[in-house]
Scaffold this active site. Structure first.
Site, PDB file in Angstrom:
ATOM      1  N   TYR A 117      95.690  45.375 -16.677  1.00 12.96           N
ATOM      2  CA  TYR A 117      94.235  45.012 -16.456  1.00 12.96           C
ATOM      3  C   TYR A 117      94.757  43.733 -14.938  1.00 12.96           C
ATOM      4  O   TYR A 117      95.323  42.931 -15.210  1.00 12.96           O
ATOM      5  CB  TYR A 117      94.083  44.366 -17.677  1.00 12.96           C
ATOM      6  CG  TYR A 117      93.062  45.036 -18.424  1.00 12.96           C
ATOM      7  CD1 TYR A 117      93.238  46.500 -17.748  1.00 12.96           C
ATOM      8  CD2 TYR A 117      92.083  44.662 -19.409  1.00 12.96           C
ATOM      9  CE1 TYR A 117      91.952  47.728 -18.927  1.00 12.96           C
ATOM     10  CE2 TYR A 117      91.827  45.310 -20.234  1.00 12.96           C
ATOM     11  CZ  TYR A 117      91.694  47.109 -20.081  1.00 12.96           C
ATOM     12  OH  TYR A 117      91.232  48.049 -20.473  1.00 12.96           O
ATOM     13  N   TYR A 122      88.188  35.241 -26.420  1.00 14.45           N
ATOM     14  CA  TYR A 122      89.169  35.986 -26.468  1.00 14.45           C
ATOM     15  C   TYR A 122      90.391  36.025 -25.735  1.00 14.45           C
ATOM     16  O   TYR A 122      90.906  36.844 -25.751  1.00 14.45           O
ATOM     17  CB  TYR A 122      88.395  37.463 -26.317  1.00 14.45           C
ATOM     18  CG  TYR A 122      88.964  38.516 -25.719  1.00 14.45           C
ATOM     19  CD1 TYR A 122      89.881  39.404 -27.672  1.00 14.45           C
ATOM     20  CD2 TYR A 122      89.246  39.167 -24.758  1.00 14.45           C
ATOM     21  CE1 TYR A 122      90.591  40.319 -27.061  1.00 14.45           C
ATOM     22  CE2 TYR A 122      89.744  40.848 -24.836  1.00 14.45           C
ATOM     23  CZ  TYR A 122      90.818  41.161 -26.435  1.00 14.45           C
ATOM     24  OH  TYR A 122      91.981  42.118 -26.636  1.00 14.45           O
ATOM     25  N   ARG A 127      97.413  51.780 -26.078  1.00 18.18           N
ATOM     26  CA  ARG A 127      96.162  52.568 -26.199  1.00 18.18           C
ATOM     27  C   ARG A 127      96.287  52.663 -28.226  1.00 18.18           C
ATOM     28  O   ARG A 127      95.315  53.224 -28.680  1.00 18.18           O
ATOM     29  CB  ARG A 127      95.724  53.495 -25.455  1.00 18.18           C
ATOM     30  CG  ARG A 127      95.481  53.091 -24.025  1.00 18.18           C
ATOM     31  CD  ARG A 127      94.140  52.197 -24.080  1.00 18.18           C
ATOM     32  NE  ARG A 127      94.396  51.388 -22.774  1.00 18.18           N
ATOM     33  CZ  ARG A 127      92.990  51.251 -22.381  1.00 18.18           C
ATOM     34  NH1 ARG A 127      92.578  50.373 -23.395  1.00 18.18           N
ATOM     35  NH2 ARG A 127      93.350  50.320 -21.741  1.00 18.18           N
ATOM     36  N   GLU A 184      82.764  50.223 -30.840  1.00 13.04           N
ATOM     37  CA  GLU A 184      84.797  49.956 -30.356  1.00 13.04           C
ATOM     38  C   GLU A 184      84.760  50.398 -31.832  1.00 13.04           C
ATOM     39  O   GLU A 184      83.974  50.333 -32.661  1.00 13.04           O
ATOM     40  CB  GLU A 184      85.167  48.223 -30.445  1.00 13.04           C
ATOM     41  CG  GLU A 184      86.423  48.906 -30.325  1.00 13.04           C
ATOM     42  CD  GLU A 184      87.090  47.942 -29.786  1.00 13.04           C
ATOM     43  OE1 GLU A 184      86.482  46.502 -29.203  1.00 13.04           O
ATOM     44  OE2 GLU A 184      88.282  46.922 -30.837  1.00 13.04           O
TER      45      GLU A 184
END
Length: 341
Positions: free
Chosen positions: A217, A157, A230, A334
């Site tokens: 992040y 990822y 988001r 998720e």
């Protein structure tokens, strides 16, 4: 990097932006050919090995995620005008003039790594969208095999995030990202599947007050932070919000390891928060105006998840359950989706 709360843009149409009719998203059990026989269908998605593998129509894509429970309905996107579709240079494309669906599948073996395959795919994606009459990217879905394989910065990822950032930033996307989902499939094929929704008018990217923006992040999550918003408020007169893949992350940290109930509650709190940022009234959140995809890591959690969502969501909420791996190995679930008013 700072963990300060993100800055927000007013979730309204920009001056001079033409409002578009909302895209209609539904889960349908009809035969695939019958669905594709409608001229207003922009895209159709089948899920897992029980869905048709291919179709000559570029509007159809089988996603390599198995449904939780054997079979799943088709996910169908319907536009308001007649749709025209084509397949060209490895990209499937369909558009009604207001919206466009696109999809690309890239074998990692051709490019030598998931990172390079992802960069190639994203360069093709942005070039295709920029050259079209629908140049504004609203939403992207990414599905890759073995998403959690590898340690530290070598996790697949994290390498995917490097490739995605390189492909986007080469075309001026820095700090202005679309909504997105990234989920791990388990088919062993090492073929990256990416599909997207673009529009004639620009949407408004939204962030979540409970979370650090993904692209901010700190370094502990990889060399390059995930590059997505988001949520995205579509350029529609009445609010239509595309919610990115959302999990039990507060600030930038995962919460409630091994506690399914608590992770579900935190995930729903995050979705509720981003819908509040979109100025969706509490009474209008979830319910009949929502179509949600629920990605569940562990097969044994599927039925408990169904029970939890029956308990926590309005009865008329449309949900589709899929088995897949989440971008952080400690996360069990998720959820993404679209919310209409």
């Amino acid at each position: 990097m700072s963990s300060a709360k993100p800055e927000f843009t007013e979730p309204t149409l920009s001056a001079g932006t033409a409002a578009l009719p909302p895209l209609r998203v539904a889960y349908e059990d009809a035969a695939l050919d019958a669905i594709l026989g409608s001229g207003d269908v922009l895209a159709v998605f089948g899920f897992g090995t029980q869905a048709p593998a291919t179709n000559a129509d570029p509007r159809y894509l089988r996603v390599n995620l198995e449904p939780a429970g054997g079979t799943a309905p088709f996910e169908v996107w319907r536009a308001r005008a007649r749709v025209h579709a084509r397949r060209e240079s490895g990209i499937a494309w369909a558009s009604d003039g207001d919206y466009a669906f696109g999809a690309i599948e890239v074998a990692e073996s051709v490019h030598g790594s998931v990172e390079r395959a992802t960069e190639f795919a994203y360069r093709r994606l942005v070039e295709t969208i920029a050259a079209s009459d629908t140049p504004h990217t609203l939403r992207i879905w990414n599905y890759l095999d073995a998403i959690n394989l590898g340690e530290g910065d070598d996790e697949r990822y994290r390498r995917f995030c490097l490739g995605r950032a390189a492909g986007l930033e080469a075309h001026g996307f820095a700090d202005a990202y679309p909504a997105a989902t990234g989920i791990g499939v388990r088919d062993g094929r090492r073929v990256l599947q990416i599909y997207w929704l673009a529009a004639r008018s620009a949407g408004t990217a939204l962030e979540n007050p409970r979370q650090v923006s993904a692209w901010r992040y700190p370094r502990q999550y990889g060399i390059k932070a995930p590059t997505f918003a988001r949520a995205m408020r579509a350029p529609t007169q009445n609010p239509q919000v595309y919610v990115s893949g959302t999990a039990a992350i507060v600030g930038h940290a995962s919460h409630h390891r091994d506690d399914l109930r608590a992770q579900v509650a935190e995930t729903l709190a995050n979705i509720d928060s981003v819908l509040a940022a979109a100025r969706i009234a509490p009474a209008a959140r979830f319910g009949a105006g929502a179509a949600l995809k629920v990605y569940v890591r562990r097969a044994g959690d599927v039925e408990p998840m169904r029970a939890l969502l029956r308990e926590k969501l309005p009865m008329r909420t449309r949900t589709l359950f899929l088995q897949g791996d989440i971008c952080r190995s400690e996360l069990l679930v998720e959820i993404d989706g679209v919310q209409d008013v």
